[in-house]
Design an enzyme around this catalytic site. Sequence first.
Site, short mmCIF file in Angstrom:
data_model
loop_
_atom_site.label_atom_id
_atom_site.label_comp_id
_atom_site.label_asym_id
_atom_site.label_seq_id
_atom_site.Cartn_x
_atom_site.Cartn_y
_atom_site.Cartn_z
N LYS A 1 0.85 -1.20 0.00
CA LYS A 1 0.00 0.00 0.00
C LYS A 1 0.88 1.24 0.00
O LYS A 1 1.55 1.54 0.99
CB LYS A 1 -0.92 0.04 1.21
CG LYS A 1 -1.97 1.16 0.99
CD LYS A 1 -2.59 1.70 2.24
CE LYS A 1 -1.75 2.68 3.01
NZ LYS A 1 -1.77 4.06 2.49
N GLU B 1 10.17 0.52 10.47
CA GLU B 1 11.19 1.57 10.29
C GLU B 1 10.45 2.87 10.54
O GLU B 1 9.63 3.30 9.73
CB GLU B 1 11.78 1.48 8.88
CG GLU B 1 13.15 2.11 8.80
CD GLU B 1 13.07 3.56 8.41
OE1 GLU B 1 12.88 4.38 9.34
OE2 GLU B 1 13.16 3.87 7.22
N CYS C 1 13.28 10.34 7.65
CA CYS C 1 13.21 9.83 9.01
C CYS C 1 14.58 9.88 9.69
O CYS C 1 14.67 10.01 10.90
CB CYS C 1 12.65 8.43 9.03
SG CYS C 1 13.37 7.39 7.75
N GLU D 1 9.82 14.85 16.20
CA GLU D 1 10.20 14.81 14.79
C GLU D 1 9.38 15.85 14.04
O GLU D 1 8.15 15.81 14.06
CB GLU D 1 9.92 13.41 14.24
CG GLU D 1 10.46 13.21 12.85
CD GLU D 1 10.28 11.78 12.35
OE1 GLU D 1 9.23 11.18 12.63
OE2 GLU D 1 11.19 11.28 11.67
#
Lengths: 477, 288
Positions: free
Chosen positions: A183, A257, A291, A388
């Site tokens: 997806k 991850e 990331c 983040e």
Amino acid sequence: MTTWEYAPAPESRDIANLKPGYRMFLDGEFVEGGGEPLKSINPATEEVLAEVSTADRDDVDRAVKAAGRAQERVWGPMPGAERAKYVYRIARLIAERARELAVLESLDNGKPIRESRDVDVPTASAHFFHHAGWADKLDFAGYGPDPRPLGVAGQVIPWNFPLLMAAWKIAPALACGNTVVLKPAETTPLTALVLAEIIQQAELPPGVVNVLPGAGDVGAAVVGHPGVHKVAFTGSTDVGKSIQRSLAGSGKKLTLELGGKAANVVFDDAPLDQAVEGIVNGIFFNQGHVCCAGSRLLVQESVAEEVLEKLHKRVATLRVGDPLDKNTDVGAINSREQLTKIQELVASGESEGAERWTSPCPVPDKGFFFAPTVFAGVSQAMRIAREEIFGPVLSVLTFRTPDEAVAKANNTPYGLSAGVWTEKGSRILWMADRLRAGVVWANTFNRFDPTAPFGGYRESGFGREGGRAGLEAYLDV
Amino acid sequence: MSDRISVAKTYKLYLGGAFPRSESGRTYPVTDAGGKFLANAAHASRKDLREAVGAARTAFGKWSGATAYNRGQVLYRVAEVLEGRREQFTAEVAASEGVAVEQARTLVDAAVDRWVWYAGWTDKLATVLGAANPVAGPYFSFSVPEPTGVVGVLAPQRSSLLGLVSVLAPVLATGSTAVVVSSRERPLPAITLAEVLATSDVPGGVVNLLTGSAAELGPWLAAHGDVNALDLTGAPAELRAELEAAAAGTVKRVLRVPPTEPDWTEPPGITRLRSIMELKTVWHPMGA
């Protein structure tokens, strides 16, 4: 002094071969999905690029069953040497259509064409090429004789590197004998669907790879389907945790991850000009939608002022704008939602007392853009030092001793990456040993390679992608 | 035949290198397989568990920083000391597990040998699991396995010594530290093993052994923010999913363990070692 102005050098959008509509790829065919179609927009102009069909629960069920059949009857029993040739074909076809894919990626994602052309697409091709060679060498990978695939892999990927993440997921799965239901992200489904076309051109047996666009509910249906044996997710830590929670007790093998808040540590003996380039690359590469971005700069106090000054000077030269212009350094923020999140966190940085500096560069009126921003005087308790941001925003902190640098660098629940800048070899190795992160870049940053395992410590996830270690995620070992 | 009255041992917890009672003051009776009273065991509480995690975290820096050679020697020393106490363990295992003395002796011997096996692994893990990565560019890139941190272990409920050693020794071999909840019904060999660890140069806090209930302590262990990995081997089957879900709160590595206790006499392989290690990839440019 004469100033030489840049002349625009735009890549033609026609190369993207953009179609008005894209359909999902299920059991070897492009078909309409039962879900509400989504409109993928160009974040640089806010115009609709294409309408994309999405999957509903029945589609997910059909895709997983098709993948299951393909795995049991064709892909699993196939000799590794034959599987390898199919995967090599994919690598070659990506390379042949590299320019088309790069332009399409920049249109759909907003990243500068220079990055999609030089990083995303070639690395995606390389990832298939590397893993193709593993397909008939798994006996030698260190997991015992004749390691078995897991079955059907359900994979959910993010919007920051749409094609490259698809490659990172699909290539090892196929090499190890699994089949795939992938997806892509809701805002960036287009290159994954062109990859599906490539997979069709490569004549992979129907059902071996299925690509189902949609939002989070489609992802949840894929990972939760009882016919899925392996789940791989790249994305936010929050969603990762909810997936891990939802799979509890299912016995499905999981790799995650997730997010990061990497420290990029600059010592006073570092070659500062080179370090500044690395800092810029670390946080402004891909608009900071990375990331493993070096979003916390830790500078040794004695050179902090100098580094900050050099940094402002260098960042002010970054060109923000049209992703298709080959001169562009920083493209568009991927979505309005992400732009709002960045603005909100930047506002928190100001209100918590950090000193904001934003590049005076011109920013387009249309589209989602955010000028490169550097916060000085950041303390560890501030949100911009802990959360983040996933945008072109750097938080600068200082330290005095190597021990303090290590303590501050590790003071985060994340552990995906870290950077070190120093001329002293013994210190590089000492730091590399102590930084609790899955990737440590020393005197460089943001390097990726199919042979180099990538993945996180702690809440940045578990499992590795790339290299021999990455195969474990797709083998029943 | 001597008519001397023997000196009975008080079984306590092993926590931070010391042998305290449970802070809760609770104990529970432990019987042999036939139901005969053997001893009272400390019934560890949530607070004991938190103390244990703290001790394990404190011990992690030094233990993970020790050289692989040093860790290998410490693990080998455990085998040596255990070897010297084979008779005691044989009696305890026979009583705990209700097996014949001959079989108990085999299990104890296997436990000693398992320490030796893992002692030999400490300085081979990086060679076997690490790599120099042939990246396509002017960089030197290498990957090296590192210990994950604090590992929470719900030890096997049936195999009181060999099973325990089989789940504990790999944690130590990798350089991680452990918080172990022993078998509830068969905890005595675990505490006697703690005496071996305490006298084998294993630094205090590297292993923390709690006797008590996996069902009671498991949820706290699974949810604890300072535990990096979780081994649910001894978890009650009906609690497994709940514990795995709790572990997701801090993205713990949850070992893939079989639903029922395996045959611990089988060779262990390296899956368990691998699943409690992180792989770190380091890059540096090359150039003159």
